[in-house]
Structures are given as C-alpha cells and as structure tokens.
Design an enzyme around this catalytic site. Structure first.
Site, PDB file in Angstrom:
ATOM      1  N   CYS A  68       0.833  -1.211   0.000  1.00 54.46           N
ATOM      2  CA  CYS A  68       0.000   0.000   0.000  1.00 54.46           C
ATOM      3  C   CYS A  68       0.865   1.257   0.000  1.00 54.46           C
ATOM      4  O   CYS A  68       1.826   1.358   0.759  1.00 54.46           O
ATOM      5  CB  CYS A  68      -0.887  -0.016   1.240  1.00 54.46           C
ATOM      6  SG  CYS A  68      -1.794   1.502   1.477  1.00 54.46           S
ATOM      7  N   CYS A 156      -8.134   1.876  -0.009  1.00 58.24           N
ATOM      8  CA  CYS A 156      -7.545   1.229   1.167  1.00 58.24           C
ATOM      9  C   CYS A 156      -7.584  -0.274   0.921  1.00 58.24           C
ATOM     10  O   CYS A 156      -8.642  -0.835   0.606  1.00 58.24           O
ATOM     11  CB  CYS A 156      -8.347   1.587   2.410  1.00 58.24           C
ATOM     12  SG  CYS A 156      -7.915   0.575   3.835  1.00 58.24           S
ATOM     13  N   GLN A 265     -17.473  -8.758  14.633  1.00 60.08           N
ATOM     14  CA  GLN A 265     -16.096  -9.171  14.339  1.00 60.08           C
ATOM     15  C   GLN A 265     -15.752  -8.638  12.954  1.00 60.08           C
ATOM     16  O   GLN A 265     -16.521  -8.801  12.011  1.00 60.08           O
ATOM     17  CB  GLN A 265     -15.969 -10.696  14.393  1.00 60.08           C
ATOM     18  CG  GLN A 265     -16.394 -11.319  15.717  1.00 60.08           C
ATOM     19  CD  GLN A 265     -15.332 -11.210  16.811  1.00 60.08           C
ATOM     20  OE1 GLN A 265     -14.234 -10.721  16.592  1.00 60.08           O
ATOM     21  NE2 GLN A 265     -15.670 -11.660  18.016  1.00 60.08           N
ATOM     22  N   ASN A 299     -23.100 -13.806  18.216  1.00 62.21           N
ATOM     23  CA  ASN A 299     -22.230 -14.373  17.173  1.00 62.21           C
ATOM     24  C   ASN A 299     -21.804 -15.809  17.479  1.00 62.21           C
ATOM     25  O   ASN A 299     -21.800 -16.666  16.597  1.00 62.21           O
ATOM     26  CB  ASN A 299     -21.000 -13.462  17.044  1.00 62.21           C
ATOM     27  CG  ASN A 299     -20.000 -13.906  16.004  1.00 62.21           C
ATOM     28  OD1 ASN A 299     -20.342 -14.179  14.867  1.00 62.21           O
ATOM     29  ND2 ASN A 299     -18.740 -13.984  16.417  1.00 62.21           N
ATOM     30  N   ASP A 342     -22.926  -6.195  34.082  1.00 60.82           N
ATOM     31  CA  ASP A 342     -21.559  -5.692  33.960  1.00 60.82           C
ATOM     32  C   ASP A 342     -20.623  -6.736  34.560  1.00 60.82           C
ATOM     33  O   ASP A 342     -20.624  -6.976  35.765  1.00 60.82           O
ATOM     34  CB  ASP A 342     -21.445  -4.360  34.704  1.00 60.82           C
ATOM     35  CG  ASP A 342     -20.065  -3.743  34.542  1.00 60.82           C
ATOM     36  OD1 ASP A 342     -19.129  -4.456  34.128  1.00 60.82           O
ATOM     37  OD2 ASP A 342     -19.929  -2.544  34.837  1.00 60.82           O
ATOM     38  N   CYS A 390      -8.585 -10.818  22.592  1.00 57.88           N
ATOM     39  CA  CYS A 390      -8.000  -9.848  21.646  1.00 57.88           C
ATOM     40  C   CYS A 390      -6.785  -9.172  22.272  1.00 57.88           C
ATOM     41  O   CYS A 390      -6.316  -8.152  21.769  1.00 57.88           O
ATOM     42  CB  CYS A 390      -9.037  -8.834  21.184  1.00 57.88           C
ATOM     43  SG  CYS A 390      -9.929  -8.041  22.507  1.00 57.88           S
TER      44      CYS A 390
HETATM   45  C1  LIG Z   1     -14.866  -8.658  21.910  1.00 58.69           C
HETATM   46  S1  LIG Z   1     -16.552  -8.233  21.974  1.00 58.69           S
HETATM   47  C2  LIG Z   1     -17.292  -9.799  21.706  1.00 58.69           C
HETATM   48  C3  LIG Z   1     -18.710  -9.804  21.253  1.00 58.69           C
HETATM   49  C4  LIG Z   1     -19.243 -11.127  20.712  1.00 58.69           C
HETATM   50  N1  LIG Z   1     -18.712 -12.269  21.400  1.00 58.69           N
HETATM   51  C5  LIG Z   1     -19.002 -11.258  19.215  1.00 58.69           C
HETATM   52  O1  LIG Z   1     -18.270 -12.164  18.784  1.00 58.69           O
HETATM   53  O2  LIG Z   1     -19.563 -10.471  18.439  1.00 58.69           O
HETATM   54  C6  LIG Z   1     -16.746  -7.952  23.675  1.00 58.69           C
HETATM   55  C7  LIG Z   1     -18.152  -7.717  24.153  1.00 58.69           C
HETATM   56  O3  LIG Z   1     -18.078  -7.445  25.567  1.00 58.69           O
HETATM   57  C8  LIG Z   1     -19.042  -6.480  25.894  1.00 58.69           C
HETATM   58  N2  LIG Z   1     -18.598  -5.841  27.141  1.00 58.69           N
HETATM   59  C9  LIG Z   1     -17.708  -4.828  27.281  1.00 58.69           C
HETATM   60  N3  LIG Z   1     -17.559  -4.514  28.584  1.00 58.69           N
HETATM   61  C10 LIG Z   1     -18.364  -5.352  29.278  1.00 58.69           C
HETATM   62  C11 LIG Z   1     -18.655  -5.508  30.650  1.00 58.69           C
HETATM   63  N4  LIG Z   1     -18.087  -4.721  31.563  1.00 58.69           N
HETATM   64  N5  LIG Z   1     -19.525  -6.470  31.024  1.00 58.69           N
HETATM   65  C12 LIG Z   1     -20.117  -7.258  30.086  1.00 58.69           C
HETATM   66  N6  LIG Z   1     -19.906  -7.136  28.762  1.00 58.69           N
HETATM   67  C13 LIG Z   1     -19.035  -6.200  28.358  1.00 58.69           C
HETATM   68  C14 LIG Z   1     -19.078  -5.563  24.689  1.00 58.69           C
HETATM   69  O4  LIG Z   1     -20.305  -4.865  24.631  1.00 58.69           O
HETATM   70  C15 LIG Z   1     -18.879  -6.532  23.535  1.00 58.69           C
HETATM   71  O5  LIG Z   1     -20.115  -6.992  23.043  1.00 58.69           O
END
Ligand SMILES: C[S@@+](CC[C@H](N)C(=O)[O-])C[C@H]1O[C@@H](n2cnc3c(N)ncnc32)[C@H](O)[C@@H]1O
Length: 433
Positions: A68, A156, A265, A299, A342, A390
């Site tokens: 790129c 891009c 994702q 997902n 949470d 991640c």
């Molecule tokens: C890496 S993403 C994974 C989402 C899902 N597993 C997917 O593959 O699409 C992390 C997820 O954690 C949620 N998240 C972030 N902080 C959080 C918290 N304190 N308690 C619960 N969930 C949370 C986000 O909203 C998000 O949906």
C-alpha cells in the site's frame, strides 16, 4: 542528531522493531526482527527511546514490499513490511511468549493459526474526517500513525473493496455538505447484502445536505445513517428505508442481524472459521448447558445453541442483549437466554447460581476477564472453558489464575489473524479440568 546502529531483537506490541544498544532499548519503526539497522535517536520515554530508521544494513528474509502506498503514514496497518506468513508466525510467538512470561503457562497443543484473505477483509471501520485547507480541503481516512492527523485515503487495501472504491466520492460528498468542517467521523458497516455509512455530525444538517446524501446513497447503493450525539442518536437518513444488516454463519445455519454501530467481528471469513473452531473446542453435546460471557449480539451463542441443551449469554449492553434475543428469534432458536450484566463488577459472582452450566465460553474486550476467572470460575467450576482473546497479555494473566490457582490445564491455544497487516494478536484457548 545521534545516529546509532544495532540489531532488532523482536517486535513491540505495536509492530516496531526493538533494538538494544549499550543496554538501552529503542523502538524503531520499520525495523524487523534479526535486522541490523542504522537509526537516529528520537523521543525519550521513561523505559525506552524511539528511533527513526535511516537504513536497513542487513535485511530480514521476511522483509516484504508493502503493498500500500500509504503504508508508513497511515495508522491502519503496522506490519505490511513483513511477509504475511511471517506476520502470523510473529503473532503466534507473541501469544506463546506472553503465556510463558506473564502466565507461566504453555499450551499442550498449539493450534493451527486461523487465517483468511489479507486484503479487503475489513467489514467494519471508523474513518476520521478533518477539514485541513492547507492539505486541499476535506480529508477522509484512518488516523496517521502515533498522531491525531487523518491520512487522506483514495483507496484502502484493508477495507472491503466496495468501500475502498467509494473513498474518492466520499471526499466529494463531505466537501459539499454545509457542515463539512463539523463532521468528525464516518462509521462503516458492511453486511452480506448491504453497506451502511453513519455520518457523525456536530451541527444540524440542512435540507440540501439531506438531498446530497440521499443522491450519494442511491448512486452507490448504500444506506446512510446520521449520528448527532451518542450511539443512541443514530437514525436513518430522513426519508430513507435502510435494509437489514446481517451476515450468515453458513456452517451453523445462522444469520446474525446487527445495527451499524454494533460490535461485529471485523473479518467475516476469519470470524466464520473462529466460530467453528470455538464450537469444536467446546466439544458440545446435547446435554450441555453453556454460560457465555461477553456475548454481544449472539455471534457465538447461536451456533453453540444449535448443538447444546441451553445457552445463557451475558453482555453489558442492554441494546446488544435485545439484539441477541431478536437474533435467536429470527433463527427460531429457543434454547437461549440473554441477560444484561456488567461483568467487571460483583455481578459476576451472582452468575454462579446458574448451576447446571457445565461449560464456559468467553470473549472479553482487551482488558480481559480477571473478575470472571477469580470470582466466578471457583464456584461455577465448569469442566471446559473456551476463551477468545483480543489481548495476549490479559489472556496470559487470566490463564495463570486458571492453571495455577484453579487447577485447569491449558490444553490448546492458537492465533487468529483477524487483522492482517496490523500488530493485533487475537487468539483462542481451551482450558480443561
Ligand atoms: C470482543 S466483543 C465480543 C462480542 C461477541 N462475542 C461477538 O463475537 O460479536 C466484547 C463484548 O463485551 C461487551 N462488554 C464490554 N464490557 C463489558 C462488561 N463490563 N460487562 C459485560 N460485557 C461487556 C461488549 O459490549 C462486547 O459486546
């Protein structure tokens, strides 16, 4: 300006070569592991300094010509100068090093890396917009590396091809809006059959602006949304009827619908493989009851639910929980329950009353899931834990607790190349009692 010479030992977490000279550590952008480089000393930080690469004296066999033209300025990609095979090896080494150094664990089996297309893979992106008269007007693109400026992109290689082709016209459209200098960002979401663009604006749009955007949407066959404030202010362009955004997970007979600003994702082809790998590692049987944490819009939940007795998905965002429920209904999957909580608070302890859950699946944000492994796993005592991560350093920290304190065995771990050409390391791990 002092010039130094040394050999790069490794790559930093953001893809810079780490060069040690006379006991000092220099992060040199563009230097690759094993390379002898000449560089000029740059900024000084508490534990390291930066260096500007002047010359590669002895290049690495893994060095590649960056495909790129924006590479080096644009902050979207960090390691295009490393061959794609070496990028995956580097990610695998980073994962295993983190597990060993931080977690003092190593997997019994290193899984085959999950890889996919290395170009046109981004179905989700946030583009910055800036009005810079000195640079010719409105700039649209990713942020520059280590800076808050925007790199003006006409194409891009990482973005979905349809979106990349739209970039020149996008510059023109933004330039012709009345609030062209009060529009900081455009969020892009590509579904299987439709593409959405969300224009974040800090000032009200005029009737003329609506017409410009409606014409652009028609000509490009995209759906335009406007966002005047937080995520709950996203709405379709007045007068438009946007299509449903969704993607298929064909191997699991599932379609997942999402809103344009939801987390999805980024890499569709890699996600499809990741979901299948996750299901396989969970070793599902019809009697299983699975607790799935950080479930987003379902997902993983729905593919898992196709093979087990029950799935309980937990997620912080009420909106995503609602979407996950709708997705279960759209797919006629009735053995899922979704709960908003949470998971970084004491609420996590309450989940131990979900007895019957014999398997745990989690996919946390970068900060990992220390509360889950410390406060929930001891009482829930799942026989199998599949962890998608991640951030290898928080995975390693959480692995240490699972292995050393809770007696799990790290049966397998491997990398997932969700973001080719970047230094992001995604991975998946299996823990068994
Ligand atoms: C890496 S993403 C994974 C989402 C899902 N597993 C997917 O593959 O699409 C992390 C997820 O954690 C949620 N998240 C972030 N902080 C959080 C918290 N304190 N308690 C619960 N969930 C949370 C986000 O909203 C998000 O949906």
């Amino acid at each position: 300006m002092t010039q130094l010479e040394g050999r790069a030992g490794d790559l930093s977490h953001d893809g810079r070569g780490v060069v040690r000279v006379d006991g000092k550590v220099y992060f040199v952008e563009g230097a690759l592991p094993g390379e002898r480089v000449r560089f000029t000393r740059g900024k000084r930080w508490r534990r390291h300094e930066t260096g500007r690469l002047d010359e590669v004296v002895e290049p690495s066999a893994d060095r590649a010509a960056p495909p790129c033209e924006y590479f080096g300025t644009c902050g979207g990609c960090a390691v295009q100068h490393l061959s794609t095979g070496a990028q995956v090896r580097y990610k695998q080494r980073t994962l295993l090093d983190n597990l060993e150094r931080i977690g003092r664990v190593s997997p019994h089996v290193v899984l085959e890396p999950i890889v996919g297309p290395v170009q046109g893979y981004r179905r989700k992106a946030r583009l910055g917009v800036r009005h810079v008269p000195k640079k010719g007007g409105v700039l649209v693109g990713f942020r520059e590396r280590h800076k808050s400026y925007v790199t003006s992109l006409d194409h891009c290689l990482a973005l979905h091809r349809d979106v990349s082709e739209m970039l020149p016209a996008l510059h023109e459209v933004v330039s012709s809006l009345s609030c062209f200098d009060r529009l900081p960002q455009i969020e892009i979401a590509c579904a299987d059959q439709a593409t959405a663009l969300v224009f974040r604006h800090l000032e009200a749009l005029s009737g003329g602006d609506y017409e410009v955007l409606a014409r652009y949407a028609r000509e490009r066959d995209v759906d335009v949304y406007l966002q005047s404030g937080g995520p709950d202010t996203v709405m379709p362009l007045p007068g438009s009827s946007p299509r449903t955004l969704d993607y298929a997970l064909t191997a699991h007979d599932v379609r997942i619908a999402f809103a344009p600003t939801d987390f999805v994702q980024v890499n569709a082809a890699v996600n499809a493989q990741l979901v299948s790998r996750a299901v396989e590692l969970l070793s599902p049987v019809p009697d299983d009851e699975v607790l799935e944490l950080f479930c987003g819009i379902g997902n993983f939940s729905l593919p898992i639910a196709r093979r087990v007795g029950r799935v309980i998905g937990v997620e912080a965002s009420e909106i995503m929980v609602g979407r996950a429920r709708d997705n279960a209904a759209r797919n006629a999957i009735g053995n899922c329950e979704f709960v908003a909580a949470d998971l970084y608070t004491e609420a996590v302890r309450g989940l131990s009353s979900r007895d019957g859950c014999n398997k745990l699946f989690l996919d946390p944000p970068r900060s990992g899931a220390v509360e889950v492994v410390r406060d929930l796993v001891p009482t829930l005592a799942p026989e199998r834990i599949v962890y998608v991560s991640c951030n290898p350093s928080t995975l390693a920290r959480d692995s240490e607790i699972l292995v050393r304190r809770e007696g799990y065995r790290l049966s397998a771990a491997g990398v997932v190349d969700m973001f080719p050409h970047t230094a992001h390391v995604e991975s998946i791990a299996l823990f068994e009692r």
